[in-house]
Design a protein around this motif. Structure first.
Motif, PDB file in Angstrom:
ATOM      1  N   MET A   1     -35.305 -20.981-110.610  1.00 55.95           N
ATOM      2  CA  MET A   1     -34.639 -20.840-109.236  1.00 55.95           C
ATOM      3  C   MET A   1     -35.432 -21.871-108.234  1.00 55.95           C
ATOM      4  SD  MET A   1     -34.715 -17.453-106.772  1.00 55.95           S
ATOM      5  CE  MET A   1     -33.824 -17.744-105.255  1.00 55.95           C
ATOM      6  N   GLN A   2     -34.550 -22.695-107.579  1.00 56.80           N
ATOM      7  CA  GLN A   2     -35.191 -23.730-106.782  1.00 56.80           C
ATOM      8  C   GLN A   2     -35.993 -23.078-105.499  1.00 56.80           C
ATOM      9  OE1 GLN A   2     -31.721 -26.306-105.985  1.00 56.80           O
ATOM     10  NE2 GLN A   2     -32.433 -27.683-107.505  1.00 56.80           N
ATOM     11  N   LYS A   3     -36.897 -23.778-105.237  1.00 54.81           N
ATOM     12  CA  LYS A   3     -37.721 -23.301-103.639  1.00 54.81           C
ATOM     13  C   LYS A   3     -36.780 -23.665-102.756  1.00 54.81           C
ATOM     14  CE  LYS A   3     -42.083 -24.166-101.463  1.00 54.81           C
ATOM     15  NZ  LYS A   3     -42.376 -22.383-101.518  1.00 54.81           N
ATOM     16  N   VAL A   4     -36.782 -22.769-101.770  1.00 54.85           N
ATOM     17  CA  VAL A   4     -35.683 -22.853-100.330  1.00 54.85           C
ATOM     18  C   VAL A   4     -36.475 -23.938 -99.644  1.00 54.85           C
ATOM     19  CG1 VAL A   4     -35.002 -21.422 -98.741  1.00 54.85           C
ATOM     20  CG2 VAL A   4     -35.257 -20.426-100.771  1.00 54.85           C
ATOM     21  N   VAL A   5     -35.568 -24.979 -99.160  1.00 58.11           N
ATOM     22  CA  VAL A   5     -35.801 -25.611 -98.295  1.00 58.11           C
ATOM     23  C   VAL A   5     -35.775 -25.006 -96.715  1.00 58.11           C
ATOM     24  CG1 VAL A   5     -35.117 -28.029 -97.266  1.00 58.11           C
ATOM     25  CG2 VAL A   5     -34.794 -27.510 -99.651  1.00 58.11           C
ATOM     26  N   PRO A   6     -36.982 -25.201 -96.047  1.00 54.75           N
ATOM     27  CA  PRO A   6     -37.041 -24.611 -94.650  1.00 54.75           C
ATOM     28  C   PRO A   6     -36.004 -25.612 -93.766  1.00 54.75           C
ATOM     29  CG  PRO A   6     -38.882 -25.787 -95.157  1.00 54.75           C
ATOM     30  CD  PRO A   6     -38.315 -25.980 -96.344  1.00 54.75           C
ATOM     31  N   GLU A   7     -35.734 -24.532 -92.594  1.00 54.38           N
ATOM     32  CA  GLU A   7     -34.847 -25.230 -91.432  1.00 54.38           C
ATOM     33  C   GLU A   7     -35.764 -26.201 -90.754  1.00 54.38           C
ATOM     34  OE1 GLU A   7     -31.694 -24.943 -91.387  1.00 54.38           O
ATOM     35  OE2 GLU A   7     -31.564 -23.272 -92.910  1.00 54.38           O
ATOM     36  N   LEU A   8     -35.001 -27.209 -89.970  1.00 52.53           N
ATOM     37  CA  LEU A   8     -35.824 -28.167 -89.382  1.00 52.53           C
ATOM     38  C   LEU A   8     -36.457 -27.462 -88.100  1.00 52.53           C
ATOM     39  CD1 LEU A   8     -36.535 -30.934 -89.408  1.00 52.53           C
ATOM     40  CD2 LEU A   8     -34.806 -31.844 -88.299  1.00 52.53           C
ATOM     41  N   TRP A   9     -35.927 -26.579 -87.494  1.00 53.85           N
ATOM     42  CA  TRP A   9     -36.092 -25.819 -86.365  1.00 53.85           C
ATOM     43  C   TRP A   9     -36.613 -26.704 -85.324  1.00 53.85           C
ATOM     44  CZ3 TRP A   9     -34.158 -21.532 -86.717  1.00 53.85           C
ATOM     45  CH2 TRP A   9     -34.092 -20.695 -87.957  1.00 53.85           C
ATOM     46  N   ASN A  10     -36.043 -27.771 -84.884  1.00 50.96           N
ATOM     47  CA  ASN A  10     -36.383 -28.764 -83.771  1.00 50.96           C
ATOM     48  C   ASN A  10     -37.905 -29.139 -83.644  1.00 50.96           C
ATOM     49  OD1 ASN A  10     -33.596 -28.408 -82.855  1.00 50.96           O
ATOM     50  ND2 ASN A  10     -34.146 -26.371 -81.834  1.00 50.96           N
ATOM     51  N   THR A  11     -38.586 -29.044 -84.764  1.00 50.90           N
ATOM     52  CA  THR A  11     -39.891 -29.770 -84.963  1.00 50.90           C
ATOM     53  C   THR A  11     -39.950 -30.812 -86.016  1.00 50.90           C
ATOM     54  OG1 THR A  11     -42.150 -28.906 -84.650  1.00 50.90           O
ATOM     55  CG2 THR A  11     -40.756 -27.981 -86.295  1.00 50.90           C
ATOM     56  N   ARG A  12     -41.082 -31.474 -85.685  1.00 52.19           N
ATOM     57  CA  ARG A  12     -41.213 -32.554 -86.500  1.00 52.19           C
ATOM     58  C   ARG A  12     -42.208 -32.421 -87.589  1.00 52.19           C
ATOM     59  NH1 ARG A  12     -39.768 -34.682 -81.689  1.00 52.19           N
ATOM     60  NH2 ARG A  12     -38.348 -36.115 -81.284  1.00 52.19           N
ATOM     61  N   VAL A  13     -43.373 -31.400 -87.181  1.00 52.82           N
ATOM     62  CA  VAL A  13     -44.117 -31.232 -87.975  1.00 52.82           C
ATOM     63  C   VAL A  13     -44.369 -29.611 -88.593  1.00 52.82           C
ATOM     64  CG1 VAL A  13     -46.814 -31.078 -88.331  1.00 52.82           C
ATOM     65  CG2 VAL A  13     -45.617 -32.651 -86.679  1.00 52.82           C
ATOM     66  N   HIS A  14     -43.930 -29.739 -89.769  1.00 46.89           N
ATOM     67  CA  HIS A  14     -44.057 -28.241 -90.395  1.00 46.89           C
ATOM     68  C   HIS A  14     -45.028 -28.061 -91.346  1.00 46.89           C
ATOM     69  CE1 HIS A  14     -39.628 -27.586 -89.353  1.00 46.89           C
ATOM     70  NE2 HIS A  14     -39.637 -29.126 -89.378  1.00 46.89           N
ATOM     71  N   ASP A  15     -46.065 -27.126 -90.804  1.00 49.84           N
ATOM     72  CA  ASP A  15     -47.249 -27.207 -91.602  1.00 49.84           C
ATOM     73  C   ASP A  15     -47.277 -25.566 -92.197  1.00 49.84           C
ATOM     74  OD1 ASP A  15     -49.763 -26.641 -92.799  1.00 49.84           O
ATOM     75  OD2 ASP A  15     -50.772 -26.580 -90.624  1.00 49.84           O
ATOM     76  N   GLU A  16     -46.597 -25.273 -93.136  1.00 46.39           N
ATOM     77  CA  GLU A  16     -46.224 -24.022 -93.790  1.00 46.39           C
ATOM     78  C   GLU A  16     -47.619 -23.517 -94.598  1.00 46.39           C
ATOM     79  OE1 GLU A  16     -42.638 -23.389 -95.560  1.00 46.39           O
ATOM     80  OE2 GLU A  16     -41.364 -23.751 -93.811  1.00 46.39           O
ATOM     81  N   ALA A  17     -48.491 -24.452 -94.589  1.00 43.82           N
ATOM     82  CA  ALA A  17     -49.709 -24.133 -95.357  1.00 43.82           C
ATOM     83  C   ALA A  17     -50.622 -23.572 -94.505  1.00 43.82           C
ATOM     84  CB  ALA A  17     -49.983 -25.406 -96.554  1.00 43.82           C
ATOM     85  N   HIS A  18     -50.332 -24.063 -93.200  1.00 41.66           N
ATOM     86  CA  HIS A  18     -51.592 -23.831 -92.177  1.00 41.66           C
ATOM     87  C   HIS A  18     -52.721 -24.596 -92.314  1.00 41.66           C
ATOM     88  CE1 HIS A  18     -48.725 -20.791 -90.825  1.00 41.66           C
ATOM     89  NE2 HIS A  18     -48.801 -20.105 -92.112  1.00 41.66           N
ATOM     90  N   VAL A  19     -52.669 -25.646 -92.875  1.00 42.78           N
ATOM     91  CA  VAL A  19     -53.742 -26.536 -92.836  1.00 42.78           C
ATOM     92  C   VAL A  19     -54.315 -27.528 -91.919  1.00 42.78           C
ATOM     93  CG1 VAL A  19     -53.817 -26.419 -95.428  1.00 42.78           C
ATOM     94  CG2 VAL A  19     -52.716 -28.324 -94.216  1.00 42.78           C
ATOM     95  N   LEU A  20     -53.285 -27.619 -90.782  1.00 43.25           N
ATOM     96  CA  LEU A  20     -53.793 -28.454 -89.688  1.00 43.25           C
ATOM     97  C   LEU A  20     -53.977 -27.511 -88.603  1.00 43.25           C
ATOM     98  CD1 LEU A  20     -50.757 -30.906 -90.004  1.00 43.25           C
ATOM     99  CD2 LEU A  20     -52.920 -31.222 -90.844  1.00 43.25           C
ATOM    100  N   LYS A  21     -54.830 -28.320 -87.687  1.00 41.43           N
ATOM    101  CA  LYS A  21     -55.237 -27.828 -86.409  1.00 41.43           C
ATOM    102  C   LYS A  21     -54.030 -27.991 -85.533  1.00 41.43           C
ATOM    103  CE  LYS A  21     -60.203 -28.946 -87.088  1.00 41.43           C
ATOM    104  NZ  LYS A  21     -60.956 -29.760 -86.513  1.00 41.43           N
TER     105      LYS A  21
END
Length: 283
Positions: A1-21
């Motif tokens: 099963m392929q990993k789901v691609v997230p929506e763009l949600w009107n933002t340029r930076v998507h940090d789903e791993a929560h590694v950025l301040k």
């Protein structure tokens, strides 16, 4: 099963791993918006924990196709994708920017700006440096370390170099095993620096010490066993007398082989397309 691609949600930076301040995310959002407003080039960042077994090239292309970064008539989008737990990263380049943001340049950015910082778990610095380098690269201003393109070795090259190096070292180590006088231990000690230094060309940096440490520990054990075996005593006498028969050589070969082995302003894709340009890497 392929990993789901997230929506763009009107933002340029998507940090789903929560590694950025949060301040880093806000600074990148601002920088990328200003850059897009002045050039129409769209750059987006997606940071995930893992790709769940999917190759980063395949997943990156699926994200690029869903987010349609870049203007439709210019195809001037760029995706920076990072999978933290997989230690994988990729710069996906829109078809319209492949002429300036070449595969070689993307590879240089990954090696020089991202990988060194990611190894230190400094994702804020690495991602920021990568974005600055991508922007500079599109403008023809990023040079980086050109020599690294020459010095960077492919896996095949590393294997071939490693084989050649260890073949030479192995010959010397073999003679040290069968010699019975003090020269054996002189050769043993002489080879230690080579086993400690040369592996850095072949092995990952965090494993460079393994061959040298193995040699230091294992050689004396094999030497002790060899000198107490009938074959070892015979070979020692042969070496001491300065010669031996072809059959003895064949026997030695056989015996040796058996004993060793955020949040931001509104943002959406402009309909740009991607053709697979860019580069991937790891750390």
């Amino acid at each position: 099963m392929q990993k789901v691609v997230p929506e763009l949600w009107n933002t340029r930076v998507h940090d789903e791993a929560h590694v950025l301040k949060q301040e880093t995310i806000e600074a990148l959002e601002k920088k990328l918006k200003v850059y897009e407003d002045s050039t129409s080039n769209q750059i987006a960042i997606l940071i995930l924990s893992t790709l769940d077994g999917e190759s980063i090239e395949e997943y990156s292309m699926r994200v690029a196709e869903k987010w349609v970064l870049g203007q439709k008539e210019k195809d001037n989008g760029v995706l920076l994708l990072i999978a933290v737990d997989d230690h994988a990263m990729r710069i996906e380049v829109g078809a319209g920017l492949e002429g300036v943001l070449t595969d070689a340049l993307c590879s240089r950015i990954i090696r020089n700006e991202m990988a060194p910082n990611f190894r230190r778990a400094d994702f804020d610095t690495g991602v920021t440096a990568a974005i600055e380098a991508i922007v500079a690269g599109i403008g023809g201003e990023y040079k980086g370390d050109d020599a690294s393109d020459v010095n960077e070795l492919t896996l095949t090259a590393r294997i071939l170099i490693g084989f050649a190096i260890y073949a030479v070292l192995g010959i010397f180590a073999f003679f040290a095993l069968i010699i019975q006088d003090r020269w054996a231990w002189f050769i043993y000690a002489f080879l230690i620096p080579f086993f400690a230094i040369f592996p850095a060309l072949v092995f990952p940096l965090h494993l460079w010490y393994v061959p040298g440490l193995s040699y230091i520990i294992i050689f004396p054990i094999i030497k002790w066993l060899t000198m107490r075996s009938a074959w070892g005593k015979k070979m020692g006498k042969t070496m001491a007398s300065g010669g031996g028969s072809g059959s003895s050589s064949g026997s030695s070969s056989s015996s040796w082989s058996s004993s060793s082995r955020s949040s931001g302003s509104s943002f959406s894709g402009g309909g740009g397309s991607f053709g697979g340009g860019g580069s991937s890497g790891g750390w």
